[in-house]
Design a protein around this motif. Structure first.
Motif, mmCIF file in Angstrom:
data_model
loop_
_atom_site.group_PDB
_atom_site.id
_atom_site.type_symbol
_atom_site.label_atom_id
_atom_site.label_comp_id
_atom_site.label_asym_id
_atom_site.label_seq_id
_atom_site.Cartn_x
_atom_site.Cartn_y
_atom_site.Cartn_z
ATOM 1 N N MET A 1 -47.852 24.763 -9.867
ATOM 2 C CA MET A 1 -48.239 23.648 -10.289
ATOM 3 C C MET A 1 -47.479 23.147 -11.657
ATOM 4 S SD MET A 1 -52.305 23.741 -9.398
ATOM 5 C CE MET A 1 -52.703 24.383 -7.904
ATOM 6 N N VAL A 2 -47.463 24.371 -12.558
ATOM 7 C CA VAL A 2 -46.817 24.015 -14.046
ATOM 8 C C VAL A 2 -45.616 23.602 -13.832
ATOM 9 C CG1 VAL A 2 -45.964 25.001 -15.862
ATOM 10 C CG2 VAL A 2 -48.527 25.593 -15.046
ATOM 11 N N HIS A 3 -44.609 24.092 -12.835
ATOM 12 C CA HIS A 3 -43.453 23.482 -12.594
ATOM 13 C C HIS A 3 -43.121 22.078 -12.136
ATOM 14 C CE1 HIS A 3 -39.125 23.661 -11.562
ATOM 15 N NE2 HIS A 3 -39.342 23.794 -10.219
ATOM 16 N N ALA A 4 -44.203 22.049 -11.068
ATOM 17 C CA ALA A 4 -44.063 20.478 -10.505
ATOM 18 C C ALA A 4 -44.418 19.367 -11.322
ATOM 19 C CB ALA A 4 -45.131 20.597 -9.183
ATOM 20 N N ALA A 5 -45.316 19.798 -12.230
ATOM 21 C CA ALA A 5 -45.652 18.895 -13.513
ATOM 22 C C ALA A 5 -44.492 18.663 -14.499
ATOM 23 C CB ALA A 5 -46.904 19.651 -14.255
ATOM 24 N N THR A 6 -43.786 19.542 -14.693
ATOM 25 C CA THR A 6 -42.726 19.525 -15.564
ATOM 26 C C THR A 6 -41.569 18.446 -14.774
ATOM 27 O OG1 THR A 6 -41.327 21.479 -14.918
ATOM 28 C CG2 THR A 6 -43.142 21.799 -16.679
ATOM 29 N N LEU A 7 -41.439 18.972 -13.675
ATOM 30 C CA LEU A 7 -40.485 17.919 -12.766
ATOM 31 C C LEU A 7 -40.952 16.464 -12.868
ATOM 32 C CD1 LEU A 7 -39.946 20.055 -9.504
ATOM 33 C CD2 LEU A 7 -38.295 19.920 -11.560
ATOM 34 N N CYS B 1 -42.780 22.652 -23.540
ATOM 35 C CA CYS B 1 -42.934 21.555 -24.060
ATOM 36 C C CYS B 1 -41.961 21.388 -25.347
ATOM 37 C CB CYS B 1 -44.165 21.274 -24.535
ATOM 38 S SG CYS B 1 -45.351 21.012 -23.091
ATOM 39 N N GLU B 2 -42.149 22.652 -26.192
ATOM 40 C CA GLU B 2 -41.266 22.642 -27.537
ATOM 41 C C GLU B 2 -39.802 22.459 -27.245
ATOM 42 O OE1 GLU B 2 -42.335 26.221 -29.278
ATOM 43 O OE2 GLU B 2 -44.177 25.607 -29.981
ATOM 44 N N GLY B 3 -39.370 23.275 -26.015
ATOM 45 C CA GLY B 3 -38.037 23.146 -25.652
ATOM 46 C C GLY B 3 -37.548 21.726 -25.493
ATOM 47 N N VAL C 1 -32.974 25.782 -24.163
ATOM 48 C CA VAL C 1 -32.916 26.342 -22.573
ATOM 49 C C VAL C 1 -33.746 27.396 -22.608
ATOM 50 C CG1 VAL C 1 -31.572 27.441 -20.827
ATOM 51 C CG2 VAL C 1 -30.549 25.341 -22.123
ATOM 52 N N GLY C 2 -33.979 28.306 -23.522
ATOM 53 C CA GLY C 2 -35.009 29.239 -23.560
ATOM 54 C C GLY C 2 -36.404 28.972 -23.328
ATOM 55 N N GLY C 3 -36.688 27.810 -23.780
ATOM 56 C CA GLY C 3 -38.071 26.997 -23.725
ATOM 57 C C GLY C 3 -38.105 26.514 -22.679
ATOM 58 N N LYS C 4 -37.412 25.275 -22.485
ATOM 59 C CA LYS C 4 -37.695 24.464 -21.338
ATOM 60 C C LYS C 4 -37.566 24.908 -19.969
ATOM 61 C CE LYS C 4 -33.306 21.960 -20.209
ATOM 62 N NZ LYS C 4 -32.818 20.594 -19.871
ATOM 63 N N THR C 5 -36.719 25.950 -19.699
ATOM 64 C CA THR C 5 -36.489 26.621 -18.312
ATOM 65 C C THR C 5 -36.745 28.073 -18.461
ATOM 66 O OG1 THR C 5 -34.575 25.080 -17.933
ATOM 67 C CG2 THR C 5 -34.710 27.077 -16.479
ATOM 68 N N ALA C 6 -36.323 28.799 -19.324
ATOM 69 C CA ALA C 6 -36.559 30.292 -19.081
ATOM 70 C C ALA C 6 -37.810 30.778 -19.453
ATOM 71 C CB ALA C 6 -35.515 31.050 -20.078
ATOM 72 N N ALA C 7 -38.780 29.952 -20.209
ATOM 73 C CA ALA C 7 -40.224 30.504 -20.418
ATOM 74 C C ALA C 7 -40.992 30.523 -19.348
ATOM 75 C CB ALA C 7 -40.647 29.683 -21.328
ATOM 76 N N LEU C 8 -40.654 29.369 -18.425
ATOM 77 C CA LEU C 8 -41.566 29.696 -17.016
ATOM 78 C C LEU C 8 -41.122 30.562 -16.027
ATOM 79 C CD1 LEU C 8 -44.076 28.320 -16.003
ATOM 80 C CD2 LEU C 8 -42.705 26.597 -14.738
ATOM 81 N N THR C 9 -39.841 31.063 -15.840
ATOM 82 C CA THR C 9 -39.421 31.979 -14.952
ATOM 83 C C THR C 9 -39.756 33.373 -15.401
ATOM 84 O OG1 THR C 9 -37.159 31.770 -15.983
ATOM 85 C CG2 THR C 9 -37.449 30.747 -13.789
ATOM 86 N N ALA C 10 -39.699 33.363 -16.986
ATOM 87 C CA ALA C 10 -40.123 34.596 -17.323
ATOM 88 C C ALA C 10 -41.581 35.084 -17.242
ATOM 89 C CB ALA C 10 -39.609 34.662 -18.981
ATOM 90 N N GLY D 1 -33.516 32.403 -15.697
ATOM 91 C CA GLY D 1 -33.834 31.191 -16.050
ATOM 92 C C GLY D 1 -32.667 30.598 -17.095
ATOM 93 N N VAL D 2 -32.124 31.403 -17.734
ATOM 94 C CA VAL D 2 -31.096 30.745 -18.474
ATOM 95 C C VAL D 2 -29.780 30.580 -17.619
ATOM 96 C CG1 VAL D 2 -29.146 31.311 -20.228
ATOM 97 C CG2 VAL D 2 -31.701 31.659 -20.656
ATOM 98 N N ALA D 3 -29.532 31.526 -16.801
ATOM 99 C CA ALA D 3 -28.339 31.385 -15.676
ATOM 100 C C ALA D 3 -28.714 30.351 -14.843
ATOM 101 C CB ALA D 3 -28.292 32.813 -14.995
ATOM 102 N N PHE D 4 -29.740 29.998 -14.333
ATOM 103 C CA PHE D 4 -30.311 29.203 -13.420
ATOM 104 C C PHE D 4 -29.690 27.592 -14.241
ATOM 105 C CE2 PHE D 4 -32.838 26.006 -11.188
ATOM 106 C CZ PHE D 4 -33.180 26.329 -9.796
ATOM 107 N N GLN D 5 -30.258 27.395 -15.447
ATOM 108 C CA GLN D 5 -30.224 26.239 -16.249
ATOM 109 C C GLN D 5 -28.717 25.806 -16.415
ATOM 110 O OE1 GLN D 5 -32.685 24.055 -17.003
ATOM 111 N NE2 GLN D 5 -30.780 22.663 -17.482
ATOM 112 N N ILE D 6 -27.963 26.896 -16.786
ATOM 113 C CA ILE D 6 -26.411 26.823 -17.007
ATOM 114 C C ILE D 6 -25.872 26.264 -15.704
ATOM 115 C CG2 ILE D 6 -24.151 27.673 -17.542
ATOM 116 C CD1 ILE D 6 -25.764 29.784 -19.385
ATOM 117 N N ALA D 7 -26.176 26.741 -14.709
ATOM 118 C CA ALA D 7 -25.871 26.266 -13.033
ATOM 119 C C ALA D 7 -26.233 24.811 -12.923
ATOM 120 C CB ALA D 7 -26.147 27.232 -11.916
ATOM 121 N N ASP D 8 -27.247 24.604 -13.528
ATOM 122 C CA ASP D 8 -27.919 23.202 -13.282
ATOM 123 C C ASP D 8 -27.102 22.053 -14.257
ATOM 124 O OD1 ASP D 8 -30.091 22.093 -11.618
ATOM 125 O OD2 ASP D 8 -30.867 21.364 -13.601
ATOM 126 N N ASP D 9 -26.661 22.689 -15.232
ATOM 127 C CA ASP D 9 -25.837 21.611 -16.197
ATOM 128 C C ASP D 9 -24.649 21.567 -15.512
ATOM 129 O OD1 ASP D 9 -27.958 21.843 -17.946
ATOM 130 O OD2 ASP D 9 -27.258 23.235 -19.299
#
Length: 353
Positions: free
Chosen positions: A107-113, A174-176, A198-207, A235-243
């Motif tokens: 749910m949190v992830h869907a909200a961020t999307l 949110c801070e990220g 990236v550590g905030g906006k993506t990796a925090a939730l996967t962590a 999460g960081v690897a995933f975000q770099i791939a997304d970038d």
């Protein structure tokens, strides 16, 4: 180079005893094959998570149900709930708390999307219209809020510690995002600043997804920290791939609007590496282009990214973070769940979707 050309990781000798043909790192493995094995192991738990998710978001209001059902079409592959459930299985046994918290992180992830699509002005996600483009930005913002409030309502049924952990992760997300908005147009953004975002906006939730799985399986402190760090590296690897996908992917394959980082003037890792590898004059020209990106910016940047090695450098960093995630799992005993966590990390940097 396109996303499909990202080099696969080196194979590993870890195998399931029950099925020797299933390699822990099959270079030709498809997303469907990996997800099929995830479902084979935790499919019942995922189904229970989906029921909890649906029950929590039940509404008597047709307008709310309309948006809810639409968003269900682009919720993705449920990576975060899968992490919670696999981490639980790798550390012990999956229980009702895991199933509930898996629904919460989804749910949190869907909200961020939903909110991200408004921020980025994206019109498509997973081949369907975004909420703000089909309805309007007000609907998107309020529905994102609806998902956030239901997530915390549901988390409260587990325990206060779970609420605090998810709250801390959501704060970091949110801070990220706020920091990224603040840094838009900053052509001098450093790598350290990029990784902090990236550590905030993506990796925090996967962590926190992986951490919750370990905590509620009764794992010791060292194992909980290992799973949390695994989720962060993934999460960081995933975000770099997304970038990378945003720069070199094909919209018809990826299923969402591409080039949004450029149009929103976000400096991502491949662009930072490109800037730092160019001679001073060309670097200044790049900054000028990024300050007001033309419609063909992606096409113009690709030769530069390839010539300077910036593209391959970013790919290599994504693979390094995926390898770091895998190394975190040394803390765990061998199991089918652990092997799937290994494969998820490796697959995250060779996505073509």
């Amino acid at each position: 180079m396109n996303a499909a050309a990202l080099p696969p990781p080196a194979p590993t000798s870890v195998r399931r005893e029950a099925s020797p043909s299933r390699s822990a790192a099959n270079p030709s493995e498809t997303e469907a094959q990996l997800l099929a094995e995830v479902v084979e192991l935790i499919g019942g738990d995922l189904a229970a998570c989906e029921r909890i998710y649906a029950d929590e978001l039940a509404s008597a209001h047709p307008a709310v149900r309309d948006v809810r059902d639409h968003v269900a079409r682009y919720r993705g592959k449920r990576l975060r709930p899968i992490l919670t459930l696999l981490a639980g299985a790798a550390c012990g046994e999956v229980n009702d708390k895991h199933r509930t918290l898996a629904a919460v992180v989804e749910m949190v992830h869907a909200a961020t999307l939903v909110h991200d699509d408004v921020l980025d002005g994206a019109d498509v996600r997973r081949h369907v219209a975004t909420v703000h483009s089909r309805w309007n930005p007000r609907t998107a913002v309020l529905f994102g809020d609806f998902l956030f409030t239901h997530a915390f309502h549901l988390a409260a049924t587990v325990d206060a510690a779970a609420c605090r952990a998810i709250g801390a992760a959501t704060n970091a997300v949110c801070e990220g995002e706020l920091t990224q908005i603040h840094e838009r147009g900053n052509a001098d953004l450093t790598e350290a600043e990029y990784f902090a975002i990236v550590g905030g906006k993506t990796a925090a939730l996967t962590a926190v997804s992986a951490e919750l799985g370990a905590v509620h399986a009764g794992a010791d402190e060292a194992t909980v920290e290992a799973l949390r760090s695994y989720g962060e590296d993934l999460g960081v690897a995933f975000q770099i791939a997304d970038d990378l996908l945003d720069l070199v992917g094909e919209e018809g394959c990826v299923g969402k609007s591409l080039g949004s980082d450029l149009s929103e003037k976000k400096l991502t890792l491949p662009l930072i590496r490109l800037r730092d590898r160019l001679p001073e004059g060309e670097s200044q020209q790049l900054k000028t282009l990024l300050a007001d990106p033309p419609a063909d910016a992606r096409e113009r940047l690709l030769p530069l990214l390839q010539r300077t090695g910036a593209l391959e450098s970013a790919v290599a960093t994504a693979r390094e973070r995926a390898a770091a995630a895998v190394a975190r799992l040394d803390e765990l005993p061998d199991s089918d769940a652990k092997r799937l966590l290994v494969r998820l990390a490796r697959f995250s940097v060779r996505r073509t979707f």
